[in-house]
Design a protein around this motif. Structure first.
Motif, mmCIF file in Angstrom:
data_model
loop_
_atom_site.group_PDB
_atom_site.id
_atom_site.type_symbol
_atom_site.label_atom_id
_atom_site.label_comp_id
_atom_site.label_asym_id
_atom_site.label_seq_id
_atom_site.Cartn_x
_atom_site.Cartn_y
_atom_site.Cartn_z
ATOM 1 N N LEU A 75 32.158 -69.631 -1.677
ATOM 2 C CA LEU A 75 33.494 -69.033 -1.703
ATOM 3 C C LEU A 75 34.021 -68.780 -0.295
ATOM 4 O O LEU A 75 35.207 -69.000 -0.006
ATOM 5 N N GLN A 76 33.143 -68.323 0.598
ATOM 6 C CA GLN A 76 33.552 -68.090 1.976
ATOM 7 C C GLN A 76 33.949 -69.400 2.653
ATOM 8 O O GLN A 76 34.928 -69.443 3.411
ATOM 9 N N GLN A 77 33.210 -70.458 2.370
ATOM 10 C CA GLN A 77 33.545 -71.762 2.945
ATOM 11 C C GLN A 77 34.902 -72.242 2.426
ATOM 12 O O GLN A 77 35.720 -72.762 3.190
ATOM 13 N N MET A 78 35.131 -72.083 1.126
ATOM 14 C CA MET A 78 36.411 -72.504 0.555
ATOM 15 C C MET A 78 37.561 -71.686 1.124
ATOM 16 O O MET A 78 38.638 -72.223 1.411
ATOM 17 N N GLN A 79 37.369 -70.387 1.320
ATOM 18 C CA GLN A 79 38.416 -69.548 1.906
ATOM 19 C C GLN A 79 38.682 -69.960 3.343
ATOM 20 O O GLN A 79 39.834 -69.987 3.782
ATOM 21 N N GLY A 80 37.623 -70.291 4.070
ATOM 22 C CA GLY A 80 37.800 -70.746 5.451
ATOM 23 C C GLY A 80 38.571 -72.051 5.514
ATOM 24 O O GLY A 80 39.441 -72.239 6.382
ATOM 25 N N MET A 81 38.274 -72.970 4.602
ATOM 26 C CA MET A 81 39.002 -74.241 4.554
ATOM 27 C C MET A 81 40.464 -74.012 4.184
ATOM 28 O O MET A 81 41.363 -74.652 4.739
ATOM 29 N N GLN A 82 40.704 -73.085 3.257
ATOM 30 C CA GLN A 82 42.073 -72.782 2.848
ATOM 31 C C GLN A 82 42.863 -72.201 4.020
ATOM 32 O O GLN A 82 44.012 -72.592 4.252
ATOM 33 N N GLN A 83 42.256 -71.316 4.767
ATOM 34 C CA GLN A 83 42.939 -70.740 5.926
ATOM 35 C C GLN A 83 43.211 -71.800 6.984
ATOM 36 O O GLN A 83 44.277 -71.814 7.599
ATOM 37 N N MET A 85 43.665 -74.989 6.461
ATOM 38 C CA MET A 85 44.759 -75.833 5.963
ATOM 39 C C MET A 85 46.103 -75.126 6.118
ATOM 40 O O MET A 85 47.099 -75.756 6.493
ATOM 41 N N GLN A 86 46.137 -73.834 5.831
ATOM 42 C CA GLN A 86 47.387 -73.089 5.982
ATOM 43 C C GLN A 86 47.821 -73.054 7.441
ATOM 44 O O GLN A 86 49.009 -73.209 7.752
ATOM 45 N N GLN A 87 46.878 -72.887 8.346
ATOM 46 C CA GLN A 87 47.210 -72.877 9.772
ATOM 47 C C GLN A 87 47.691 -74.257 10.217
ATOM 48 O O GLN A 87 48.635 -74.369 11.006
ATOM 49 N N ALA A 88 47.057 -75.302 9.709
ATOM 50 C CA ALA A 88 47.476 -76.657 10.068
ATOM 51 C C ALA A 88 48.880 -76.942 9.544
ATOM 52 O O ALA A 88 49.706 -77.548 10.245
ATOM 53 N N MET A 89 49.148 -76.517 8.313
ATOM 54 C CA MET A 89 50.481 -76.716 7.749
ATOM 55 C C MET A 89 51.521 -75.918 8.528
ATOM 56 O O MET A 89 52.638 -76.400 8.771
ATOM 57 N N ALA A 90 51.163 -74.707 8.915
ATOM 58 C CA ALA A 90 52.100 -73.885 9.688
ATOM 59 C C ALA A 90 52.361 -74.505 11.045
ATOM 60 O O ALA A 90 53.497 -74.496 11.541
#
Length: 102
Positions: A75-83, A85-90
């Motif tokens: 779950l921590q790895q998935m949250q890190g990947m999500q963050q 991706m959000q930073q890359a999109m931003a």
């Protein structure tokens, strides 16, 4: 119902006898040792079976803990990947907004 004698400060195990006595459960080590080798073998066998049961439960508990730790790590790895991706999109959308300003 058995009557209890008053608390004796000279006997440190009296509290345990009072606690366990009404339940009908013998307090380990509080009985007179037996001199019959067959009775001793029987007790050893009983205690070894309890030891095996406890070892099995301990192993199951360890497996459950390990599974939960792996789940938490995933779950921590998935949250890190999500963050990330959000930073890359931003980061990708910010230069576009600057270019649109006249």
């Amino acid at each position: 119902m058995a009557e209890h004698k008053p608390y004796d400060a000279q006997d440190p195990f009296e509290m345990f006898r009072r606690l366990w006595g009404p339940l009908g459960v013998p307090v380990p080590g509080m009985t007179m040792p037996t001199l019959d080798p067959n009775e001793i073998d029987k007790r050893i066998g009983e205690l070894k079976s309890v030891e095996g049961w406890l070892a099995l439960n301990l192993n199951m508990l360890r497996a459950a803990i390990q599974g939960l730790e792996m789940q938490k790590s995933g779950l921590q790895q998935m949250q890190g990947m999500q963050q990330a991706m959000q930073q890359a999109m931003a980061a990708m959308t910010q230069p576009e907004s600057k270019d649109k300003k006249p």
